[in-house]
Each structure stands twice: as structure tokens, then as C-alpha cells.
Design an enzyme around this catalytic site. Structure first.
Site, PDB file in Angstrom:
ATOM      1  N   CYS A 144       0.899  25.162 -47.811  1.00 22.06           N
ATOM      2  CA  CYS A 144       0.885  26.615 -47.553  1.00 22.06           C
ATOM      3  C   CYS A 144      -0.094  27.282 -48.513  1.00 22.06           C
ATOM      4  O   CYS A 144      -0.164  26.915 -49.682  1.00 22.06           O
ATOM      5  CB  CYS A 144       2.291  27.191 -47.752  1.00 22.06           C
ATOM      6  SG  CYS A 144       2.373  28.961 -47.403  1.00 22.06           S
TER       7      CYS A 144
ATOM      8  N   GLU B  65       8.857  18.589 -43.822  1.00 21.66           N
ATOM      9  CA  GLU B  65      10.318  18.570 -43.979  1.00 21.66           C
ATOM     10  C   GLU B  65      10.976  19.481 -42.963  1.00 21.66           C
ATOM     11  O   GLU B  65      10.393  20.489 -42.557  1.00 21.66           O
ATOM     12  CB  GLU B  65      10.694  19.140 -45.347  1.00 21.66           C
ATOM     13  CG  GLU B  65      10.157  18.355 -46.504  1.00 21.66           C
ATOM     14  CD  GLU B  65      10.476  19.033 -47.838  1.00 21.66           C
ATOM     15  OE1 GLU B  65      10.011  18.520 -48.850  1.00 21.66           O
ATOM     16  OE2 GLU B  65      11.175  20.058 -47.850  1.00 21.66           O
TER      17      GLU B  65
ATOM     18  N   CYS C 220      12.845  24.443 -50.233  1.00 22.25           N
ATOM     19  CA  CYS C 220      11.660  24.199 -49.442  1.00 22.25           C
ATOM     20  C   CYS C 220      10.633  23.393 -50.245  1.00 22.25           C
ATOM     21  O   CYS C 220      10.251  23.771 -51.331  1.00 22.25           O
ATOM     22  CB  CYS C 220      11.168  25.593 -49.104  1.00 22.25           C
ATOM     23  SG  CYS C 220       9.735  25.721 -48.184  1.00 22.25           S
TER      24      CYS C 220
ATOM     25  N   ASN D  64      16.796  28.058 -55.822  1.00 26.86           N
ATOM     26  CA  ASN D  64      16.920  26.642 -56.170  1.00 26.86           C
ATOM     27  C   ASN D  64      15.853  26.322 -57.207  1.00 26.86           C
ATOM     28  O   ASN D  64      14.671  26.273 -56.880  1.00 26.86           O
ATOM     29  CB  ASN D  64      16.662  25.767 -54.930  1.00 26.86           C
ATOM     30  CG  ASN D  64      17.910  25.534 -54.117  1.00 26.86           C
ATOM     31  OD1 ASN D  64      19.013  25.879 -54.529  1.00 26.86           O
ATOM     32  ND2 ASN D  64      17.740  24.951 -52.948  1.00 26.86           N
TER      33      ASN D  64
ATOM     34  N   SER E 194      10.204  33.725 -39.940  1.00 26.04           N
ATOM     35  CA  SER E 194      10.155  34.372 -41.248  1.00 26.04           C
ATOM     36  C   SER E 194       8.718  34.445 -41.738  1.00 26.04           C
ATOM     37  O   SER E 194       7.982  33.457 -41.683  1.00 26.04           O
ATOM     38  CB  SER E 194      10.989  33.535 -42.225  1.00 26.04           C
ATOM     39  OG  SER E 194      10.810  33.992 -43.524  1.00 26.04           O
TER      40      SER E 194
ATOM     41  N   HIS F 211      11.356  39.901 -51.452  1.00 25.42           N
ATOM     42  CA  HIS F 211      11.567  39.350 -52.797  1.00 25.42           C
ATOM     43  C   HIS F 211      11.265  40.280 -53.962  1.00 25.42           C
ATOM     44  O   HIS F 211      11.298  39.846 -55.126  1.00 25.42           O
ATOM     45  CB  HIS F 211      10.793  38.034 -52.993  1.00 25.42           C
ATOM     46  CG  HIS F 211      11.073  36.997 -51.951  1.00 25.42           C
ATOM     47  ND1 HIS F 211      12.320  36.773 -51.420  1.00 25.42           N
ATOM     48  CD2 HIS F 211      10.242  36.107 -51.318  1.00 25.42           C
ATOM     49  CE1 HIS F 211      12.251  35.805 -50.518  1.00 25.42           C
ATOM     50  NE2 HIS F 211      11.013  35.393 -50.437  1.00 25.42           N
TER      51      HIS F 211
ATOM     52  N   CYS G  35       3.211  31.733 -53.255  1.00 26.17           N
ATOM     53  CA  CYS G  35       4.360  32.374 -53.918  1.00 26.17           C
ATOM     54  C   CYS G  35       4.725  31.518 -55.139  1.00 26.17           C
ATOM     55  O   CYS G  35       4.886  30.296 -55.000  1.00 26.17           O
ATOM     56  CB  CYS G  35       5.537  32.462 -52.955  1.00 26.17           C
ATOM     57  SG  CYS G  35       5.101  33.253 -51.398  1.00 26.17           S
TER      58      CYS G  35
HETATM   59  S1  SF4 Z   1       7.598  30.905 -49.850  1.00 28.89           S
HETATM   60 FE1  SF4 Z   1       6.817  30.482 -47.777  1.00 28.89          FE
HETATM   61  S2  SF4 Z   1       4.922  31.688 -47.678  1.00 28.89           S
HETATM   62 FE2  SF4 Z   1       5.427  31.541 -49.860  1.00 28.89          FE
HETATM   63  S3  SF4 Z   1       4.279  29.721 -50.561  1.00 28.89           S
HETATM   64 FE3  SF4 Z   1       6.323  29.043 -49.954  1.00 28.89          FE
HETATM   65  S4  SF4 Z   1       6.112  28.344 -47.840  1.00 28.89           S
HETATM   66 FE4  SF4 Z   1       4.337  29.623 -48.320  1.00 28.89          FE
END
Ligand code: SF4
Length: 339
Positions: A108, A88, A329, A286, A187, A212, A112
Site C-alpha cells: 500500500c 492476507e 493488517c 494492535n 473502507s 483516525h 499510515c
Molecule cells: S491503514 Fe490502510 S490505507 Fe493506510 S497504509 Fe495501511 S493498508 Fe494502506
């Protein structure tokens, strides 16, 4: 080979190996990147032999667009790669220009807990070509200029460090994508050795840290990476970066209801950041159906912001864009999977 898979140096070397001249690389790149040709036959100031060489050796395909979701100020694209994987990227139309957020990996591994992208484990890194083609494909699709790039989509850019470095050389080259270094942001969730390596590159490219949380206890709960690189090590890497570059670092802080949004957290964050050349970006979360975590209430975000401001920490609340286009994301890829 796709013409977008080369850095300038790599193309120069490839042409020299094939008995062309170094300057031929600049000629080709100008036509491809700046004059937006669709076929090598359109190149005018180059020899027929070079045109034939390009036609035989290079393609200039862009990414296959699967879905595009638009709102007033945001367009989100789902692209399919040649091996069938999907990525994306998100175009944000600000009054000061167009900003594109690109992905760096398929999936990824950073885990997180609040992140939709992280639900798909890393399949592979994106190649240089796939990084560049996100920018080129959106430019061609919309017929617009891109004024800034953030590498903040799916994936951890510093887990794909070599290709990100190559991408940056293409992104900043005036004969290629041609975006000013200060208009590009990378980032990271906090890969400490790579933050230091990035600092040593001595560029003007911006660094953003996904922090965070104000302490290890909370960060351990929401970001797996904290067990490898805790807050202290991340902050000393930030200090190293600032000392090396004298550039301000953006601290990303996603506001999660009853997890990291208390007054106590705000005060701890003040203590952690006081006196550092940083700027905090508070990000409304979100929500997604795959995660129980809720977004912080607006009054708590405002109270958090006020505490930072009152204590001299530069800070903004990120303007919400893309909520209506599943722009968290990873959400568009996830939706395409369930269809
Ligand atoms: S926030 Fe970024 S680093 Fe953390 S799991 Fe999602 S894409 Fe990966």
C-alpha cells in the site's frame, strides 16, 4: 483464463463473441459459484459443446494457501498469488454470521504510520480474479458461507477503483457470490474524488472512512494522505455521499496512546461529526514490533467513548478479534518474510 476473472457482463460478451448465447453465462456461473463444481464436466443442463469450450478456455483454480492461523473466532489466511506475491485475508466468526476482510492491493502506498501493511509499498493492484478468489478460496477451505465482506485488508481499495467496482458487481450478483449490498463495506483512508465517484454509483454498499484523527495537525502526523486530502475535504466528501445515498457512514478511529486519545480529541471529534449521519467505530490498536506507537489504555478508550456517547454520537468500541493470530493488517505477511 480463470472463470473467476469475469463479471457477468464480461462473460456474456465473451460467450456471444464465441457464438454462444447470453444465458449460457448465467448457467456457467450458477454451476461455478452456487453449485461449487470442481470441474466443468459436472455441469448438467448445458450442451457438450459448451462444456468443451469451458474446459479449453477456462480454469477454476483457487488461491494457493501458504499459512492459516486460527483462534476461537478468527482465522487468518496468507495466500500466494501466481506471481509469488502474498496477500492476507481474515475470517471473523460473529454470532450473526461469517465476515471476511479482504485485501485490495499487494502492499500500500498510503503510508499510515501505524500500519503494518503500509511497510510494504504498493507492488500492484489486485485483479478482479484475485479479489473474488479470496472469498471463494476461504469458502471452499472452510466449507462455510460468507455473510458479509469488508474491503479493509492490505491496500487502499479506492486506489484500485475499477477492479473494486467490478468486484462489487460479482459480490452482489445472486448468481455469483450473492451477498446483499448492505452486508458489504468498502473502507478508504480518504481519497476524496473516489468517495464522490463511489457515491455516484448509487449502490447500497457501505462506506467506511479511516479518519483516525479529529484535526489536521494529528492526521498529518499519522496519515500521509492528509497532505493531499485534509479533514475538511474528506468530511465534505462524506456529506456528499450521505446526501446522495442517505446511507450512514462508518468513521473508523484507531485508538493510539497519547496521540489521538485525549479528552480534547474526543471533543474535537464531536464537533466535527455532530449532526452528521455517521457512526464511530473506536478500534483498539494492535501493536507491532516495527512501530513505536502503543495502544491506548482501556480507561482512555472508555472515556473517549463516553464523551462521544454523551454528545449524541453513535459509537462502539470494536470487539477485539485476532490479536492472537497476528491479525493486525499485514502482520502475517510480515511474519512470513522474517521466517
Ligand atoms: S491503514 Fe490502510 S490505507 Fe493506510 S497504509 Fe495501511 S493498508 Fe494502506
Amino acid at each position: 483464463m480463470n472463470i473467476y476473472s469475469f463479471t457477468k457482463n464480461e462473460l456474456e460478451n465473451y460467450l456471444i463473441e464465441n457464438e454462444f448465447k447470453k444465458f449460457n453465462a448465467t448457467q456457467i456461473l450458477e454451476w461455478v459459484y452456487l453449485k461449487n463444481i470442481k470441474s466443468f464436466d459436472e455441469m448438467r443442463n448445458v450442451s457438450k459443446v459448451l462444456i468443451e469450450f469451458c474446459k479449453t478456455n477456462f480454469t477454476m483454480e483457487t488461491l494457493k494457501l501458504i499459512t492459516k492461523h486460527s483462534s476461537k473466532d478468527t482465522v487468518k489466511y496468507l495466500f500466494e498469488l501466481t506471481d509469488g506475491n502474498k496477500i492476507e485475508c481474515v475470517l471473523m466468526k460473529h454470532n450473526y454470521g461469517n465476515s471476511l476482510c479482504i485485501s485490495s492491493q499487494v502492499g500500500c502506498n498510503m503510508g499510515c504510520v501505524f500500519c503494518e501493511s503500509g511497510r510494504l509499498k504498493k507492488v500492484r493492484d489486485l485483479s478482479l480474479e484475485e479479489l473474488v478468489l479470496q472469498v471463494i478460496s476461504v469458502k471452499k477451505e472452510e466449507n462455510i458461507n460468507i455473510n458479509s465482506i469488508v474491503i479493509m485488508g492490505i491496500g487502499e481499495p479506492f486506489d484500485n477503483f475499477e477492479n473494486i467496482k467490478r468486484f462489487l458487481s460479482v459480490a452482489i450478483d445472486p448468481k455469483m457470490i450473492g451477498i446483499g449490498q448492505r452486508h458489504i463495506t468498502v473502507s478508504t483512508c480518504g481519497l476524496v474524488p473516489k468517495i464522490k465517484e463511489f457515491a455516484d454509483l448509487d449502490t447500497q454498499v457501505n462506506l467506511a472512512i479511516s479518519l483516525h484523527a479529529p484535526n489536521n495537525e494529528i492526521r498529518n502526523q499519522i496519515m500521509k494522505i492528509n497532505s493531499a486530502y485534509n479533514i475538511n475535504s474528506v468530511m465534505s466528501a462524506v456529506d456528499y455521499y450521505i446526501e446522495k445515498t442517505n446511507r450512514r457512514v462508518t468513521i473508523e478511529y484507531i485508538m493510539l496512546d497519547d496521540i489521538n486519545d485525549s479528552e480534547k480529541c474526543a471533543k474535537e471529534l464531536v464537533s466535527l461529526l455532530k449532526g452528521k449521519l455517521v457512526y464511530v467505530n473506536l478500534i483498539p490498536y494492535n501493536e507491532t514490533s516495527n512501530c513505536q506507537i502503543k495502544r491506548s489504555k482501556d480507561f482512555k478508550v472508555k472515556a473517549f467513548y463516553d464523551i462521544l456517547k454523551k454528545n449524541g454520537i453513535e459509537c462502539t468500541i470494536r470487539k477485539e478479534m485476532g490479536l492472537k493470530v497476528s491479525a493486525a493488517c499485514g502482520q502475517l505477511r510480515a511474519l512470513s518474510e522474517v521466517k
